[in-house]
Design a protein around this motif. Sequence first.
Motif, short mmCIF file in Angstrom:
data_model
loop_
_atom_site.label_atom_id
_atom_site.label_comp_id
_atom_site.label_asym_id
_atom_site.label_seq_id
_atom_site.Cartn_x
_atom_site.Cartn_y
_atom_site.Cartn_z
N ILE A 30 0.85 -1.20 0.00
CA ILE A 30 0.00 0.00 0.00
C ILE A 30 0.89 1.25 0.00
O ILE A 30 2.05 1.19 0.39
N LEU A 52 -3.54 4.22 -0.48
CA LEU A 52 -3.84 3.85 -1.86
C LEU A 52 -3.43 2.39 -2.06
O LEU A 52 -2.26 2.04 -1.88
N GLY A 53 -4.38 1.56 -2.45
CA GLY A 53 -4.08 0.16 -2.71
C GLY A 53 -4.59 -0.24 -4.08
O GLY A 53 -5.07 0.58 -4.85
N ASP A 54 -4.46 -1.52 -4.36
CA ASP A 54 -4.99 -2.04 -5.63
C ASP A 54 -5.57 -3.43 -5.35
O ASP A 54 -5.21 -4.41 -6.01
N GLY A 55 -6.42 -3.47 -4.32
CA GLY A 55 -6.99 -4.74 -3.91
C GLY A 55 -6.23 -5.34 -2.73
O GLY A 55 -6.39 -6.52 -2.42
N HIS A 56 -5.45 -4.52 -2.03
CA HIS A 56 -4.62 -5.03 -0.94
C HIS A 56 -5.44 -5.41 0.28
O HIS A 56 -6.32 -4.67 0.70
N LYS A 116 -11.35 -7.87 -6.32
CA LYS A 116 -10.81 -6.99 -5.27
C LYS A 116 -11.89 -6.68 -4.23
O LYS A 116 -11.62 -6.64 -3.02
N ILE A 164 -11.44 -7.57 -0.32
CA ILE A 164 -11.32 -6.48 0.67
C ILE A 164 -12.44 -6.54 1.69
O ILE A 164 -12.21 -6.41 2.90
N VAL A 189 -8.39 3.74 -0.68
CA VAL A 189 -8.90 3.29 -1.97
C VAL A 189 -8.36 1.88 -2.21
O VAL A 189 -7.14 1.64 -2.13
N ASN A 190 -9.25 0.95 -2.47
CA ASN A 190 -8.87 -0.42 -2.83
C ASN A 190 -7.91 -1.07 -1.83
O ASN A 190 -6.93 -1.71 -2.22
N ALA A 191 -8.21 -0.88 -0.55
CA ALA A 191 -7.40 -1.51 0.49
C ALA A 191 -8.31 -1.81 1.69
O ALA A 191 -9.32 -1.13 1.90
#
Lengths: 424, 424
Positions: free
Chosen positions: A114, A417-421, B248, B252, B373-375
């Motif tokens: 992340i 900011l993640g990408d599906g984490h 995702k 999550i 976002v996305n985490a």
Amino acid sequence: MSAEHSSDIAETIRRIGQQARAAGRALARSGTGARNDALAAIAARIEAGSEAIAAANAADLEAAREAGLDPALIDRMELTPGRIQAMADGLREIAALPDPVGAVRELASRPSGIQVGRMRMPIGVIGIIYESRPNVTADAAGLCIKSGNATILRGGSEAIRSNRAIAEQIRAGLEDAGLPGDGVQVVGTTDRDAVGALIQMPESVDVIVPRGGKGLVERIAREARVPVIKHLDGVCHVYIDEAADTEKAVAIAVNAKTQRLGTCNTMETLLVAEAAAERVLPEVGRQLRDAGIEVRGCERTRALIDEAVPATEEDWTTEYLGPTLAVRVVAGFDDAVAHIERYSSGHTEAIVTESYPLAQRFLREVDSSSVMVNASTRFADGQEYGLGAEIGISTDKLHARGPVGLEGLTTEKWIVLGDGHVRS
Amino acid sequence: MSAEHSSDIAETIRRIGQQARAAGRALARSGTGARNDALAAIAARIEAGSEAIAAANAADLEAAREAGLDPALIDRMELTPGRIQAMADGLREIAALPDPVGAVRELASRPSGIQVGRMRMPIGVIGIIYESRPNVTADAAGLCIKSGNATILRGGSEAIRSNRAIAEQIRAGLEDAGLPGDGVQVVGTTDRDAVGALIQMPESVDVIVPRGGKGLVERIAREARVPVIKHLDGVCHVYIDEAADTEKAVAIAVNAKTQRLGTCNTMETLLVAEAAAERVLPEVGRQLRDAGIEVRGCERTRALIDEAVPATEEDWTTEYLGPTLAVRVVAGFDDAVAHIERYSSGHTEAIVTESYPLAQRFLREVDSSSVMVNASTRFADGQEYGLGAEIGISTDKLHARGPVGLEGLTTEKWIVLGDGHVRS
């Protein structure tokens, strides 16, 4: 005062608070451009409406004279054409400052993948309680609009007509720029209960900034149920060290006391190392006498400055805000720091020395909002520090310390900011 | 309780406060090396004294069982050999972190010729009030020593023997390194009046950090006369947007709820855009059912997750800290943000979306201590953010927001470097 009346006031303040909360959300989401447009529009409205503002101010001044108020206070209340123009100019200067809202710092990747950083955001709703000077209405509103906050302003009752007239222009300017007029509200009642209601409304007010005398600030700090950014007294010190350059020492001591007498960053106590006293104090004494300053000194001070009168214990804690200075000869650095630790209000202290290790120790060991080496305490100021304008000088340690500019009217949240984490 | 007894307690706490203030001055002036040495010495002392700590802990556990305390609470109190070792390891990790004290940032020249910057400093004396887990004694003391603060620790009465035994080792370790033993003091009395005295002593305590249940934190925030770094509840949300990637989104949502149930950054309400509900909710429902989570849903949720029971208004504000999740289908982004604005506790919220503009809007518009976002919300944690250890997660907006590490235990003062500069 009847209980019924008091509950009416509370209800009025409660409604103002709800309107501020809603307007604050809109301001927080507004763009940099809209907020700068609003500041420019308010400046133009104040210029165009200067006659109406001057007329309201004249009515305040007449009422104040009839009520027999202190002429110095009446002078501070007066909105001359120059002061009205200065309000408009000040708003344009605030518009030209960088926008603090939305700034992201230290965004960095973490081992989990992340990215983590911090984003600066408005606080929400800021309550400002102030006395006498109606130009604060425009200055404070400008800083709050720039930083994306809604504001509830409660000025002194003696300037209520002036404040209302300025508030009308602010509302119109906000609406000119498509922002909610409730973004800046002036409490229209002069009732003291209004302050009590305003500072006990955490659901609608996020922080209170009191600007005024010590009595006002202490009362608010004691009774508030929301955080308060306090601006208490400035018992500021200059310490002239054994290793001081004589010329710099004399210039700084005289400037720190005489450049302006009534400000919170004015020196109120001068400390001099005994090894420097003979070469410094007689000249400082001469220049202070010429400037009309009375010296209250310890015994050793009085041996070097003829006119000095004896200082009492009370002098070491007094913020004179006038033509008086306390002077004490101390053994040296440690003695000076111990004096500051005991008597200072934690506002601003300066050392004059050519010694590198003592300069470093002074910077590190003195726990005041501003600590200076070889500079006049009068520099402790938002403009001098590069903050643009300031809403006050905080003597608190948490959140905002020293001059409070736009940064002090904001807070930081964490962004990730993640990408599906996901966390394992 | 007699008035005489109560004034004895107040006198004891007052003395502890004075000792802390003096020790705090010495800690603030100590070097990085001495403070790191102290942390290493305390770690070694805890290892060497592990039998004495374990014996004190055994006595606490026996008393707790006799008093019929909740077995979950008794479990949290237990200091196994592994937990004692973890305290020592934690102190060594804190020693390895960069020293925040004395760091100067943004030192820059101003047009007047002075240089202005900010120096990070200890706050002074930090009071920490906590419940049950005695390992907090070592963790909190370690963070405060590292950041140059004195600490007054007031743990739960049920763990008083364990806390005293750990405190003995901390005092010895501080003295090993030549620092004052009073730098960390554990309040030895279990009397509730001690807390009342501790939080109303601004002359000796600069900030209070309460760690414990909502009741404790709210009581302290209400009664304190010093600033409080509050850690209130985490009603955390994940919003699955129309533009979310299905894989995702499922990962999550499931991780945010199930990775650990009892933490404040665990998701308590899942919001799903109606356009995403059909492709996301059935699979989320299956995985939650397999993990033993009960779903309380709105009508549209229940149409997609068979086992879901009806949610009531109360579910939207509940921090379950257990195997229950509230789920609501919303119209879209604006509806989700409005739900969060209304019901969130302001701790942590996440959006799952592939949309760039909506990700940007979520980051900007949602006003919580962490916005993602996305985490998974489970990342809201001092270790995950790179702070090293944390003393808590603040739900306040001012001073410290989100995970509070060493920076949250410090403050910044302004420094001014001149060479004889005066203000004109």
